[in-house]
Design an enzyme around this catalytic site. Sequence first.
Site, mmCIF file in Angstrom:
data_model
loop_
_atom_site.group_PDB
_atom_site.id
_atom_site.type_symbol
_atom_site.label_atom_id
_atom_site.label_comp_id
_atom_site.label_asym_id
_atom_site.label_seq_id
_atom_site.Cartn_x
_atom_site.Cartn_y
_atom_site.Cartn_z
ATOM 1 N N ARG A 87 -114.617 -63.406 32.529
ATOM 2 C CA ARG A 87 -114.560 -62.194 31.709
ATOM 3 C C ARG A 87 -115.624 -62.336 30.618
ATOM 4 O O ARG A 87 -115.430 -63.042 29.649
ATOM 5 C CB ARG A 87 -113.159 -62.106 31.088
ATOM 6 C CG ARG A 87 -112.807 -60.762 30.480
ATOM 7 C CD ARG A 87 -111.616 -60.918 29.549
ATOM 8 N NE ARG A 87 -112.013 -61.476 28.289
ATOM 9 C CZ ARG A 87 -111.227 -62.220 27.491
ATOM 10 N NH1 ARG A 87 -109.994 -62.492 27.835
ATOM 11 N NH2 ARG A 87 -111.685 -62.690 26.343
ATOM 12 N N HIS A 130 -111.155 -59.307 25.833
ATOM 13 C CA HIS A 130 -110.021 -58.939 26.690
ATOM 14 C C HIS A 130 -109.885 -57.412 26.758
ATOM 15 O O HIS A 130 -109.806 -56.826 27.829
ATOM 16 C CB HIS A 130 -108.737 -59.563 26.146
ATOM 17 C CG HIS A 130 -107.496 -59.042 26.806
ATOM 18 N ND1 HIS A 130 -107.177 -59.331 28.108
ATOM 19 C CD2 HIS A 130 -106.521 -58.217 26.347
ATOM 20 C CE1 HIS A 130 -106.047 -58.712 28.429
ATOM 21 N NE2 HIS A 130 -105.634 -58.032 27.380
ATOM 22 N N TYR A 168 -111.638 -67.534 19.652
ATOM 23 C CA TYR A 168 -111.014 -68.585 20.467
ATOM 24 C C TYR A 168 -111.909 -69.183 21.559
ATOM 25 O O TYR A 168 -111.473 -70.050 22.287
ATOM 26 C CB TYR A 168 -109.709 -68.069 21.098
ATOM 27 C CG TYR A 168 -109.870 -66.795 21.921
ATOM 28 C CD1 TYR A 168 -110.315 -66.846 23.240
ATOM 29 C CD2 TYR A 168 -109.573 -65.545 21.371
ATOM 30 C CE1 TYR A 168 -110.456 -65.688 23.989
ATOM 31 C CE2 TYR A 168 -109.719 -64.383 22.104
ATOM 32 C CZ TYR A 168 -110.159 -64.458 23.408
ATOM 33 O OH TYR A 168 -110.315 -63.315 24.142
HETATM 34 C C1 LIG Z 1 -95.052 -58.477 31.110
HETATM 35 C C2 LIG Z 1 -96.170 -58.464 30.097
HETATM 36 N N1 LIG Z 1 -96.272 -59.482 29.217
HETATM 37 C C3 LIG Z 1 -97.279 -59.508 28.324
HETATM 38 C C4 LIG Z 1 -98.204 -58.481 28.289
HETATM 39 C C5 LIG Z 1 -99.363 -58.513 27.283
HETATM 40 N N2 LIG Z 1 -100.606 -58.819 27.982
HETATM 41 C C6 LIG Z 1 -101.491 -57.841 28.292
HETATM 42 S S1 LIG Z 1 -102.823 -58.446 29.101
HETATM 43 C C7 LIG Z 1 -102.240 -60.026 29.046
HETATM 44 C C8 LIG Z 1 -103.026 -61.161 29.652
HETATM 45 C C9 LIG Z 1 -103.276 -61.015 31.107
HETATM 46 O O1 LIG Z 1 -104.175 -61.992 31.560
HETATM 47 P P1 LIG Z 1 -104.632 -62.070 33.055
HETATM 48 O O2 LIG Z 1 -103.467 -61.936 33.960
HETATM 49 O O3 LIG Z 1 -105.440 -63.305 33.192
HETATM 50 O O4 LIG Z 1 -105.540 -60.772 33.272
HETATM 51 P P2 LIG Z 1 -106.907 -60.360 32.552
HETATM 52 O O5 LIG Z 1 -106.530 -59.547 31.354
HETATM 53 O O6 LIG Z 1 -107.624 -61.619 32.196
HETATM 54 O O7 LIG Z 1 -107.650 -59.532 33.530
HETATM 55 C C10 LIG Z 1 -101.003 -60.068 28.384
HETATM 56 C C11 LIG Z 1 -100.238 -61.310 28.141
HETATM 57 C C12 LIG Z 1 -98.048 -57.426 29.209
HETATM 58 N N3 LIG Z 1 -98.898 -56.391 29.256
HETATM 59 N N4 LIG Z 1 -97.037 -57.440 30.118
#
Ligand SMILES: Cc1ncc(C[n+]2csc(CCOP(=O)(O)OP(=O)(O)O)c2C)c(N)n1
Length: 380
Positions: free
Chosen positions: A274, A278, A287
Amino acid sequence: MTVDSTAARKPRRSSKRAGAKKAAGEPELVQLLTPEGERVEHPDYSIDLSPEELRGLYRDMVLTRRFDGEATTLQRQGELGLWASLLGQEAAQIGSGRATRDDDYVFPTYREHGVAWCRGVDPTNLLGMFRGVNHGGWDPNENNFHLYTIVIGSQALHATGYAMGVAKDGADSAVIAYFGDGASSQGDVAEAFTFAAVYNAPVVFFCQNNQWAISEPTERQTRVPLYQRAQGYGFPGVRVDGNDVLAVLAVTKAALDRARTGEGPMLIEAFTYRMGAHTTSDDPTRYRLDEERELWEAKDPILRLRAHLEKQGLADEAFFAALETESDALAKRVRDTVRTMPDPEDMAMFEHTYADGHALVDEERAQFVAYQASFAEETN
Ligand SMILES: Cc1ncc(C[n+]2csc(CCOP(=O)(O)OP(=O)(O)O)c2C)c(N)n1
Ligand SMILES: [Mg+2]
């Protein structure tokens, strides 16, 4: 386009092979195009594309990056509430998106703008949701592309259930579920893996390991390479160079073919990065180090295909210039459309949760009406 799909049926484990790149301390990954733009062969996965098809993949990636950049800018200008950029993940998304057939069904996260592009979803539809003017923005059944899902990992279960239905219908289509490295820690994903394995569901789990889940690095999600998780559930897993559009296309096509022919699920870990934040609400300088991003910039998915096209004489200056013009036109269309999107009716957000209404929604609607009225009183 021809893709050898026998590989996914019989995954081999030879340690030394062309096209299988191994960084220090990391397991090998399937690669067909090096960061320098050289074609390499892989014993398990091969692909043979015409110059036109190669240019098509390049065009997809360039337009997707441009659209994504425009969306980030629109958010900064206050036109969108939020944007989740896919910068750096173009090959993972275009390669896998182009591997799907029209009758396959796609379950995305919130970042799959490149896959949406491949499925024929108008980019401006994606922006409506991030502007807060609609509840999703498109009809999932029009392009077999489900709505963006923010609840991390939940779409893995939706996809598995849908795939079990596809199998019961006796259809020969497949389903693909996208999720991230962080989502791999969710219970929903573990349950989806179990059900998919036990019911031999025709679903491909496509994990974009972009190294980060907001501020959490992948080593906080797993002690083994993510693709190896599949083994414990009883289906194959493979790590592919997620910045190599050719390798992603070949591996995903093979996995989808495998699912279609009744051989069950497969996990693909697309090893990528990425490059941006985010979302627009995030500041990655808090970070992670710039050096890490610079390392990945050297593996840029678009530059490596461009290098290949140029070295092989498969695209000339006129092609690149025309694409630049097309990118500008897309950006302008996106900007103009977003800025003129009509605001929804205030009360519309209460309309689609339950078909027949619900006491809690009624209460919330009443509270909102009172809240709106409080402004009216102040200004009178
Ligand atoms: C069930 C849930 N827990 C927490 C969140 C908050 N949240 C949004 S994105 C994220 C991280 C996701 O990371 P990843 O699966 O690696 O996907 P990326 O964003 O890197 O594409 C979190 C914890 C959420 N949306 N849903
Ligand atoms: Mg991630």
